[in-house]
Enzyme design. Structure first.
Site, PDB file in Angstrom:
ATOM      1  CB  CYS A  72      38.736  71.237  26.298  1.00 27.43           C
ATOM      2  SG  CYS A  72      38.643  71.038  24.504  1.00 27.43           S
ATOM      3  CB  CYS A 183      43.611  75.966  22.149  1.00 27.48           C
ATOM      4  SG  CYS A 183      43.934  74.186  22.295  1.00 27.48           S
TER       5      CYS A 183
END
Length: 252
Positions: A72, A183
């Site tokens: 992440c 992302c």
């Protein structure tokens, strides 16, 4: 220790894109994946909340793992360095936007970086831009809505394409040579992104680089396994574990 799993953590199902690269790179390893979909998206949460969530989940996973991959970008930006200081004896890998390979491919180009607002404003990204983007024009494109589309399994709808076009508006108006997906959810939207930007824009994501670095670190520590690996997919929301499995087996 060698037979302990590699733990992979994300704010939801997006880190499955990194898990796929890890399994391809190290098929004999055992993996456990945890997605915190209950609190997704992290990118729109306050800094301290992101930090607390990341550290809490990382601590639990590190109890049983030989390495932790923070799949992440937002969690990496906020808490990876602190976790390394807390657990200096552990292998902790954090993903970051694949800006370096994009700049190497387009050394004087226009490069759009799609990411959460938190990732784009953190010091880690500023340092990455300073090191990699001196000769390029970097266009920051915050796309806070896109994580929710992936968490719903809505990967190529008209609404998803509209949200992508909205986030990429500065780059679409000025032109771009490449897009960096900052992302881990975004690789599952590649088809929709391609529909918005056309075929001539090159797309980069950090999954492969993260897998290579993880393999290098585990090999250097003498912890690479041989044989057949196993996988455990878990999520803070039970229905999302099924979506994770679907995404894991997608051809995208």
């Amino acid at each position: 220790m060698m037979n302990r799993p590699i733990a992979v953590f994300d704010s939801g199902v997006g880190g499955v894109s990194v898990l796929r690269a890890l399994r391809k790179s190290m098929p004999a390893e055992n993996f456990v994946y945890f997605g915190d979909s209950e609190n997704a998206p992290y990118g729109s949460r306050p800094y301290e909340e992101i930090r607390e969530l990341t550290i809490r989940h990382a601590q639990r996973l590190l109890d049983e793992a030989k390495a932790l991959v923070i799949a992440c970008n937002t969690a990496t930006s906020v808490a990876a360095q602190e976790l390394r200081e807390m657990y200096p004896q552990h292998i902790i890998i954090g993903i970051e936007p694949a800006l370096k390979p994009a700049v190497e491919r387009f050394p004087e180009g226009r490069i759009a970086v799609m990411a959460t607002e938190t990732t784009l404003r953190e010091r880690k990204f500023e340092e990455l831009m300073r090191l990699c983007g001196r000769s390029c024009h970097i266009i920051r494109c915050p796309c806070p809505e896109l994580v929710s589309f992936v968490e719903r399994g809505e990967l190529d709808s008209e609404d998803a394409r509209s949200a992508i076009a909205k986030g990429l508006m500065p780059a679409l108006e000025s032109g771009m040579d490449a897009i960096v997906l900052g992302c881990t959810h975004y690789p599952f939207l590649k088809k929709a992104i391609r529909a918005v930007v056309g075929e001539n824009v090159q797309i980069f994501d950090g999954a492969e680089g993260t897998a290579k670095e993880t393999q290098r670190r585990i090999s250097h520590a003498g912890l690479l396994r041989e044989g057949e690996g196993t996988l455990l997919l878990t999520n803070s929301l039970e229905p999302m574990a099924k979506l994770s499995e679907t995404l894991l087996n997608m051809n995208c």
